[in-house]
Design a protein around this motif. Structure first.
Motif, short mmCIF file in Angstrom:
data_model
loop_
_atom_site.label_atom_id
_atom_site.label_comp_id
_atom_site.label_asym_id
_atom_site.label_seq_id
_atom_site.Cartn_x
_atom_site.Cartn_y
_atom_site.Cartn_z
N ARG A 98 66.36 -8.42 93.43
CA ARG A 98 66.54 -7.00 93.75
C ARG A 98 68.03 -6.65 93.87
O ARG A 98 68.43 -5.54 93.50
N LEU B 153 69.09 -6.21 90.48
CA LEU B 153 68.44 -5.02 89.92
C LEU B 153 69.23 -3.76 90.27
O LEU B 153 69.44 -2.89 89.41
N HIS C 171 72.39 -1.62 86.40
CA HIS C 171 71.89 -0.51 85.60
C HIS C 171 72.71 -0.30 84.34
O HIS C 171 72.23 0.28 83.36
N SER D 174 69.15 -5.63 83.35
CA SER D 174 68.21 -4.78 84.10
C SER D 174 66.78 -5.10 83.72
O SER D 174 65.89 -5.15 84.58
N HIS D 175 66.55 -5.30 82.43
CA HIS D 175 65.20 -5.61 81.95
C HIS D 175 64.70 -6.92 82.57
O HIS D 175 63.58 -7.00 83.10
N ALA E 271 64.17 -6.57 86.40
CA ALA E 271 62.96 -5.80 86.72
C ALA E 271 61.70 -6.65 86.57
O ALA E 271 60.81 -6.66 87.44
N LEU F 277 62.59 0.15 91.52
CA LEU F 277 62.20 0.10 90.11
C LEU F 277 62.14 1.51 89.51
O LEU F 277 62.49 1.72 88.34
N LEU G 232 65.53 2.63 88.45
CA LEU G 232 65.91 2.08 87.16
C LEU G 232 65.19 2.80 86.03
O LEU G 232 65.78 3.09 84.98
N ALA H 284 60.94 -1.79 83.89
CA ALA H 284 60.68 -1.19 85.20
C ALA H 284 59.23 -0.72 85.31
O ALA H 284 58.58 -0.90 86.34
N ALA I 51 57.00 -3.69 85.72
CA ALA I 51 57.19 -4.27 87.05
C ALA I 51 56.49 -3.46 88.13
O ALA I 51 55.90 -4.02 89.06
#
Length: 618
Positions: A517, A520, A524, A530-531, A534, A553, A556, A568, A571
Motif C-alpha cells: 500500500r 501504491l 501513481h 501502480s498496476h 494494485a 485503490l 488509483l 485497481a 484489486a
C-alpha cells in the motif's frame, strides 16, 4: 350391458370383457337419466386407457359434466376422472391435474394405485404427482420470493384450485413422513423455498425416526443441498439456521459419541455459512478442552476452516479463542467462548490452543503445503532446457512472445515448489524479456515461490522499487514515469507469494499489505508499478472488505490510467470478494456498508463514463 361391481376414482379394476368401441357409452352421456350417465361414465373410466382416442372427441362434454353444479357429486367426480385420463394420454399433464383435483386426493396415492391395479395405472398417477409437485413448487416459490401476483397468474393460467392442490401436496408430505422418505419431502421444500416446511420436515424426522443417525444424515443432506442448489442467500441462511438449531438439539441429547462429534463439525460449518465466528470458536474450544481424540478433531476443524479460503473469518475465529490470562479481563461481563475457566486450563490444553492458533493464523497450513510440494516436486528440468534450446535454434531467442511463453511455462511447471534453479542458471536468457514481458517474468517468481513467505523479501529485493522516504512520496526516491516493469512485476510477485496460498501467516500478510500500500500511494506516476502494486494489494487483502484499502485503490482508478485502472478495478473486486457488496443481502460490516455501497455505485457510473476499455474489464 354388464356393469362392474365396484368403482374407485383412484383405482380401477380390469373389466371382465373387452369393449370393442366406446361410441355407445359416449352416446349415453346425453341421456336425461342421471343413473344412465353415471353408469356410462363408470364404464368409460374402466376402458379409457385403451379407447382414449375415441373419448377425446367428447372432451368438451366431459368437462361440462365435471363443472355442472346441477349434476350429482359422483357424476362430476367420475366425469373429471375420465377427462383427466384423456388429457394424460394427450400429454397435457397440467390439464390432467386440473381435472384430477376434482376427484380427491385418493387418485394421487401411488401405492394404493399400484396395489389395486397391478401397476396398470401407475404411469398416470406418477404423471399427476409430478405435475402437482411442479405446480406447487412454482406457486410457492413465486409467493416466497415476494412476487405477489405470480401466484394468481400461475393459478389462473391452469385454472387450478390452489387450496385443493395444497391439500394434495400436504398428503404427499404425510406419506413421506409415514414411509420415512424425509429426503423426498426435503427436496420439494427446498425447491419451493418454503422455510416453514423445511423446519416441519426436520422436526418430523427428529420425532418419528427415533434414530440419531437418520436425523444426522438428513441434516447433512439438507446442508449440502442448501449450499449447492439454493441460489437465494436469504433463504439459504434461513434453512441453515434451522439446521443449526436441530444440530444443537442433537448434540445436547445424543448418547453416541461419534454422532456428537460429527454433529459438532457440521454445526461449525453452519455457523461459518451464517458468518458467526464466535460459535465456531466455542466449538473449537470445547474440542480442544476435551480428550486427546477430541483435540485432534479440533485441529482438523481448524484446517477445514483454513481450506475454506475465507481468511477474514478464520482470523475472527482465532481472535475469539480464549487466551491465557484473559480470565480477569472477562469478569466485567464480556462474552467468553471457552467452556472452562482460563485459570483451570492445564499447560497441555494451552499448548493445544497455541497449535490451533498456529493453524488458523500462524501459517502452518501454508508451510505444510509448501513443504509437501517442494519435497515431492517431480518437474523435469530437461523440459525447460529442451524448450530453451529449441527456441534458440529456430532463431526465436529474441522473440518476446515465445520467450514470455517459455517463462510462463516454467512458472506453471514449478508452481509452489520454490524450484527456480533453471531461472538462476539462465539469468542472461531471462533478461531478454522487455517491457510487459519483463513484468510477467518477474511476477512468475511469485508463482514459483507461492507461500514461501519467509524468504519473499530477500528473494525479490533485487527487483523491488526503492521505498519512498515519506508517506506523501516526497524525497529523493521519486517514482519515474518510464520503465518500472521489473519493479511492478516484483510487487505483483510479492502479492502472489503472500496471498495465493490459503493458510499463510496473517501477520506476514499484513506486513506485506502495508508495504504494498505504501508503494501504491506513491507510484501513481508509473503505470507498471501502480498496476503491480494494485494487484499485490488485492491479493494480500482478499476478502477483508477493508474500506481504507478500497479507497486507496479507488484513488488509483480515478487517475484515469488504462493499465493502472484495470489493476485497481481487479484489486477492488478481490478485496470485496464474497461480501455481496452492492446487493441488499451482504456480509459487510454495517458501519461501512453504506459507504461501500456508494463506492460500488460510483464504480458503475465510472465504468459507463470512462473511455478506457481496460478500465471496463477491471
Amino acid at each position: 350391458m354388464s356393469m362392474p361391481a365396484t368403482y374407485s376414482t383412484g383405482g380401477m379394476t380390469t373389466p371382465s370383457a373387452p369393449t370393442p368401441s366406446a361410441s355407445g357409452l359416449l352416446s349415453m352421456l346425453t341421456e336425461p337419466s342421471p343413473t344412465l350417465r353415471l353408469a356410462a361414465l363408470k364404464r368409460l373410466l374402466l376402458i379409457v386407457d385403451s379407447h382414449w382416442h375415441e373419448v377425446a372427441q367428447c372432451l368438451p362434454d366431459l368437462e361440462a359434466l365435471a363443472e355442472d353444479e346441477e349434476e350429482g357429486e359422483e357424476v362430476r367426480s367420475v366425469a373429471a376422472a375420465v377427462a383427466s385420463h384423456v388429457f394424460f394420454h394427450l400429454e397435457e399433464p397440467s390439464q390432467a391435474l386440473r381435472l384430477a383435483l376434482e376427484c380427491g386426493s385418493s387418485v394421487f396415492d401411488l401405492s394404493a394405485s399400484a396395489a389395486n391395479n397391478s401397476g396398470s395405472n401407475v404411469p398416470y398417477v406418477e404423471c399427476l404427482v409430478s405435475a402437482a409437485i411442479d405446480a406447487y413448487v412454482s406457486i410457492q416459490k413465486a409467493q416466497n420470493m415476494g412476487e405477489t401476483t405470480a401466484e394468481e397468474k400461475a393459478a389462473s393460467s391452469e385454472s387450478l384450485d390452489v387450496a385443493k392442490l395444497h391439500s394434495v401436496v400436504q398428503s404427499m408430505f404425510q406419506q413421506c413422513y409415514t414411509s420415512g422418505n424425509f429426503h423426498y419431502a426435503l427436496g420439494i421444500a427446498l425447491e419451493a423455498m418454503e422455510t416453514s416446511k423445511v423446519q416441519e420436515i426436520l422436526t418430523e424426522c427428529a420425532a418419528r425416526s427415533g434414530d440419531e443417525t437418520t436425523l444426522y444424515k438428513l441434516l447433512q443432506r439438507a446442508l449440502v443441498a442448501s449450499n449447492t442448489l439454493v441460489t437465494s442467500k436469504k433463504f439459504r441462511n434461513e434453512v441453515v439456521e434451522n439446521i443449526a438449531q436441530q444440530l444443537q438439539v442433537l448434540i445436547e441429547s445424543s448418547s453416541s459419541v461419534n454422532i456428537t462429534k460429527n454433529a459438532a463439525v457440521t454445526l461449525s460449518q453452519c455457523h461459518q455459512i451464517l458468518g458467526r465466528p464466535g460459535p465456531v470458536a466455542a466449538i473449537v474450544a470445547t474440542l480442544l478442552d476435551g480428550t486427546e481424540g477430541e483435540s485432534l478433531l479440533g485441529y482438523q476443524l481448524c484446517f477445514d476452516l483454513v481450506e475454506s479460503g475465507d481468511q477474514n473469518f478464520v482470523t475472527l475465529v482465532e481472535q475469539n479463542l480464549p487466551k491465557k490470562g484473559d480470565g480477569e479481563e472477562k469478569e466485567d461481563g464480556a462474552e467468553s467462548t471457552d467452556t472452562t475457566s482460563t485459570a483451570t486450563k492445564s499447560d497441555e490444553v494451552w499448548a493445544r490452543y497455541n497449535n490451533a492458533k498456529r493453524i488458523l493464523s500462524g501459517g502452518l497450513a501454508s508451510e505444510l503445503a509448501l513443504s509437501f510440494l517442494h519435497k515431492f516436486s517431480d518437474s523435469d528440468v530437461l523440459i525447460m532446457q529442451t524448450l530453451k534450446k529449441s527456441l534458440e535454434e529456430r532463431g526465436a531467442g529474441r522473440n518476446s512472445l515465445l520467450h514470455n511463453c517459455a517463462v510462463m511455462a516454467h512458472s506453471y511447471l514449478n508452481a509452489g515448489t520454490t524450484n527456480d534453479a533453471f531461472l538462476r542458471d539462465n539469468l542472461e536468457w531471462m533478461k531478454k524479456a522487455s517491457n510487459w514481458a519483463k513484468f510477467s517474468a518477474t511476477a512468475s517468481l511469485g508463482v514459483v515461490h507461492a507461500g514461501h513467505i519467509t524468504e519473499a523479501m530477500p528473494l525479490l529485493e533485487p527487483y523491488l522499487p526503492p521505498s519512498p522516504n515519506a508517506e506523501d512520496g516526497s524525497g529523493a526516491n521519486a517514482v519515474s514515469t518510464a520503465g518500472g516493469y521489473a519493479e511492478g512485476g516484483s510487487l505483483y510477485a510479492l502479492g502472489l507469494i503472500h496471498g495465493s496460498q490459503v493458510g499463510s501467516s496473517a501477520s506476514k500478510r499484513v506486513e506485506a499489505n502495508t508495504f504494498l500500500r505504501n508503494h501504491l500511494r506513491n507510484s501513481h506516476a508509473n503505470e507498471a508499478i501502480s498496476h503491480g502494486a494494485a494487484l499485490g494489494v488485492g491479493l494480500t487483502a482478499m476478502g477483508t472488505n477493508d474500506l481504507d484499502i478500497v479507497n486507496d485503490l479507488k484513488e488509483l482508478l480515478y487517475t484515469d490510467s488504462a493499465v493502472a485502472g484495470e489493476g485497481a478495478g481487479i484489486a477492488i473486486g478481490m478485496v470485496l470478494v464474497g461480501s455481496g457488496a452492492g446487493n441488499l443481502q451482504n456480509s459487510i460490516d454495517p458501519q461501512n456498508a453504506e459507504e461501500i455501497a456508494d463506492i460500488i455505485t460510483e464504480l458503475k457510473n465510472y465504468a459507463r463514463e470512462t473511455q478506457h476499455e481496460k478500465n471496463h474489464s477491471g
